[in-house]
Design a protein around this motif. Structure first.
Motif, PDB file in Angstrom:
ATOM      1  N   UNK A 457     -58.795 -88.516  59.541  1.00 48.65           N
ATOM      2  CA  UNK A 457     -59.224 -88.261  60.912  1.00 48.65           C
ATOM      3  C   UNK A 457     -60.566 -87.528  61.000  1.00 48.65           C
ATOM      4  N   UNK A 458     -61.218 -87.311  59.869  1.00 47.94           N
ATOM      5  CA  UNK A 458     -62.565 -86.738  59.873  1.00 47.94           C
ATOM      6  C   UNK A 458     -63.543 -87.690  59.188  1.00 47.94           C
ATOM      7  N   UNK A 459     -63.400 -87.859  57.876  1.00 45.03           N
ATOM      8  CA  UNK A 459     -64.343 -88.701  57.134  1.00 45.03           C
ATOM      9  C   UNK A 459     -64.266 -90.167  57.541  1.00 45.03           C
ATOM     10  N   UNK A 460     -63.065 -90.659  57.704  1.00 44.16           N
ATOM     11  CA  UNK A 460     -62.892 -92.082  57.999  1.00 44.16           C
ATOM     12  C   UNK A 460     -62.783 -92.383  59.493  1.00 44.16           C
ATOM     13  N   UNK A 461     -62.872 -91.372  60.341  1.00 47.28           N
ATOM     14  CA  UNK A 461     -62.620 -91.614  61.756  1.00 47.28           C
ATOM     15  C   UNK A 461     -63.577 -92.635  62.372  1.00 47.28           C
ATOM     16  N   UNK A 462     -64.895 -92.597  62.107  1.00 52.80           N
ATOM     17  CA  UNK A 462     -65.759 -93.634  62.682  1.00 52.80           C
ATOM     18  C   UNK A 462     -65.361 -95.047  62.262  1.00 52.80           C
ATOM     19  N   UNK A 463     -64.999 -95.223  60.999  1.00 46.80           N
ATOM     20  CA  UNK A 463     -64.581 -96.545  60.537  1.00 46.80           C
ATOM     21  C   UNK A 463     -63.275 -96.972  61.192  1.00 46.80           C
ATOM     22  N   UNK A 464     -62.326 -96.052  61.302  1.00 49.22           N
ATOM     23  CA  UNK A 464     -61.044 -96.384  61.924  1.00 49.22           C
ATOM     24  C   UNK A 464     -61.217 -96.682  63.404  1.00 49.22           C
ATOM     25  N   UNK A 465     -62.067 -95.917  64.080  1.00 51.54           N
ATOM     26  CA  UNK A 465     -62.331 -96.198  65.490  1.00 51.54           C
ATOM     27  C   UNK A 465     -62.947 -97.584  65.672  1.00 51.54           C
ATOM     28  N   UNK A 466     -63.854 -97.934  64.788  1.00 47.81           N
ATOM     29  CA  UNK A 466     -64.502 -99.239  64.885  1.00 47.81           C
ATOM     30  C   UNK A 466     -63.498-100.370  64.684  1.00 47.81           C
ATOM     31  N   UNK A 467     -62.550-100.148  63.784  1.00 48.72           N
ATOM     32  CA  UNK A 467     -61.565-101.190  63.493  1.00 48.72           C
ATOM     33  C   UNK A 467     -60.446-101.235  64.517  1.00 48.72           C
ATOM     34  N   UNK A 468     -59.941-100.080  64.921  1.00 48.15           N
ATOM     35  CA  UNK A 468     -58.730-100.034  65.736  1.00 48.15           C
ATOM     36  C   UNK A 468     -58.999 -99.874  67.227  1.00 48.15           C
ATOM     37  N   UNK A 469     -60.240 -99.562  67.589  1.00 46.94           N
ATOM     38  CA  UNK A 469     -60.572 -99.456  69.008  1.00 46.94           C
ATOM     39  C   UNK A 469     -61.024-100.820  69.533  1.00 46.94           C
TER      40      UNK A 469
END
Length: 566
Positions: A457-469
């Motif tokens: 939820x810190x380092x990977x958050x931009x990548x996860x947001x891009x994928x899951x948002x």
């Protein structure tokens, strides 16, 4: 016949986990995932859409609709909590963050209710450790506090808790309500007033969250165990406690009937092809609580089979059996299994006084290797995306998420670094020679689960947001809709897609029967043949389609009325 307790615990083994460390662990687990995250697709995004419709007065509070679509569950409480929070905090916080504030409180409430539930179960006469001939055995209060620390650590360590407990859905309200009811059943002989309030909140919360059958079964089971157990305290009338729980359960049943929330949701779970996936779900979702719970049932088996109905074993066992049975007969299975975690964590806690040193060492080494390797992987991929070294992870991310632009946040990097350093300090403490503590075997599992979630939820958050948002896909839709004034029709879209178009795209979405005044229509491409036959001939034209960047098969088809002003 009184069977001896298998717990042999000295006073030196029940020192409490420092309160500041326990509180910091809970905050480090609960807050990341709520703060800074974009609404993710499916349930999380759809719930926000219904909350916004309620706050804007576009739909009924008892029967909320989103572009003409009712919710996919009968739960109402999570919609209400999010809408009330938006009304109260929307002027100071982003709307999606404002909606998450009560859900942060619900997760913290779940952790607290589990701690106090295990604490009062450990105060039960049958749960006490063996008395030593010359003294030195654990004092009841210190023993109960240490066991509660272990139960809370076991809950945090469960792998399946992380994502589902950080979504603004009815499953989190059900989890918090189940934990409240569990605390009430444990504390009723000790704290009648607080337990009564918790039972009322838990039962009504389950009903309004769409689980009235679960409320009825757990309420009746708690009343039965109060009647038959060995844990009634002086000054507390057993009949009064049982009658109170039965009355509250009846009140919950009547509320469910009044709100028309009774539904038959049993599905066939006996298809042989489904059993392997369910077994895998049970194994990883509740790890490491379930093997410890099984160890508890084995080591305490003589008390379980006795005629005294020891409530410190039977209460969590009943909650676990009911919720796991629900998992096997309802869908989605992982959401239903979420409700079993507080009870499994309580059972896991009672394994701690009976664990052999070899088993505790195995837990430590497995946890150390698993979470350390996971943390290293997360850091390496993040470094690759940021710097290009090593090159292969960055190339894989670029292939899986085309168009993703890496972001660097000093705050998120600092939090991730502090969490990693804390993990190193925790490992050093655990591997050093320290005085024995009954909860020590669950420190690394809970700390590792918290570290993994914090890094994601810190380092990977931009990548996860891009994928899951759904925000990138909606941005593509907004680029095509040149005149967004007025309404936009929706056909064949999911609730999450409609909610994302409303929230990210600021579009007024309506269902097909209200399409007459709209100039634009967004549809599912798989439904395009049927939509063509339903629209007036010669008045609409397809102007494009927009795919989700990380899944080209997930598309939205855009149609425009021919006389739309440009």
């Amino acid at each position: 016949m009184n069977h001896p307790s298998p717990a042999i615990v000295a006073q030196s083994a029940v020192r409490a986990l420092p309160r500041w460390a326990l509180l910091l662990l809970c905050l480090a687990y609960a807050v990341p995932g709520f703060v800074g995250r974009a609404p993710w697709r499916n349930d999380d995004m759809a719930s926000l859409g219904y909350m916004l419709e309620l706050t804007q007065g576009h739909t009924s509070w008892l029967h909320p609709l989103l572009a003409g679509m009712p919710g996919d569950s009968d739960g109402l409480l999570h919609y209400w909590l999010g809408a009330w929070a938006i009304q109260a905090l929307g002027g100071w916080l982003p709307l999606d963050l404002a909606a998450r504030v009560p859900f942060i409180a619900l997760l913290l409430l779940t952790l607290a209710a589990t701690w106090y539930g295990v604490y009062y179960l450990a105060r039960s006469p049958g749960a006490q450790p063996v008395a030593f001939a010359f003294g030195g055995e654990a004092k009841p209060t210190d023993y109960a506090r240490a066991m509660a620390d272990g139960g809370l650590l076991a809950l945090i360590a469960c792998l399946g808790l992380a994502q589902l407990s950080h979504e603004t859905t009815g499953y989190l309200t059900q989890l918090a309500s189940t934990a409240l009811l569990f605390f009430a059943g444990a504390a009723m002989p000790w704290r009648m007033a607080w337990a009564s309030l918790a039972a009322l909140g838990g039962l009504l919360g389950l009903v309004v969250s769409g689980a009235p059958t679960l409320a009825m079964l757990l309420g009746l089971g708690s009343a039965w165990l109060l009647w038959r157990s060995d844990s009634a305290q002086p000054g507390v009338s057993r009949i009064t406690a049982v009658a109170l729980v039965l009355v509250l359960t009846l009140l919950a049943v009547l509320l469910a009937w009044q709100l028309d929330l009774w539904r038959w949701r049993i599905v066939n779970a006996h298809d042989p092809q489904e059993w392997p996936s369910l077994l895998r779900l049970l194994v990883w979702f509740s790890w490491p609580a379930w093997p410890l719970a099984l160890w508890t049932l084995w080591r305490w088996r003589r008390l379980i089979t006795s005629r005294q109905w020891h409530r410190h074993l039977w209460l969590p066992l009943w909650f676990a059996l009911v919720t796991i049975g629900t998992t096997l007969n309802t869908r989605p299975a992982d959401r239903a299994l979420l409700l079993s975690l507080p009870a499994l964590a309580a059972l896991a806690a009672f394994a701690l006084p009976t664990l052999r040193r070899s088993i505790a060492a195995l837990i430590d080494w497995f946890t150390l290797l698993f979470f350390s390797a996971s943390a290293i992987t997360i850091w390496v991929i993040w470094l690759s995306v940021q710097t290009g070294v090593p090159a292969k992870p960055a190339a894989n991310v670029a292939r899986l998420a085309p168009g993703f632009v890496p972001e660097f946040s000093v705050l998120e990097f600092t939090l991730a670094l502090l969490g990693t350093l804390a993990w190193g300090a925790l490992v050093a403490w655990r591997t050093a020679r320290n005085r024995p503590a009954i909860w020590k075997s669950l420190v690394l599992p809970a700390g590792g689960a918290t570290l993994g979630w914090l890094l994601l939820m810190t380092l990977w958050l931009p990548m996860l947001n891009y994928d899951r948002s759904l925000a990138p896909q909606v941005a593509g839709v907004r680029a095509i809709i040149t005149s967004p004034q007025g309404c936009v029709g929706a056909y064949g879209l999911t609730r999450a897609q409609v909610a994302a178009l409303m929230y990210h795209g600021q579009l007024a979405m309506v269902d097909l029967p209200r399409l007459a005044q709209c100039n634009w229509l967004v549809a599912d491409p798989d439904e395009s043949p049927s939509i063509v036959t339903m629209l007036p001939s010669g008045q609409w034209v397809e102007v494009g389609s927009v795919s989700r960047p990380t899944n080209r098969h997930d598309r939205m088809l855009l149609l425009q009325r021919l006389d739309t002003p440009r």
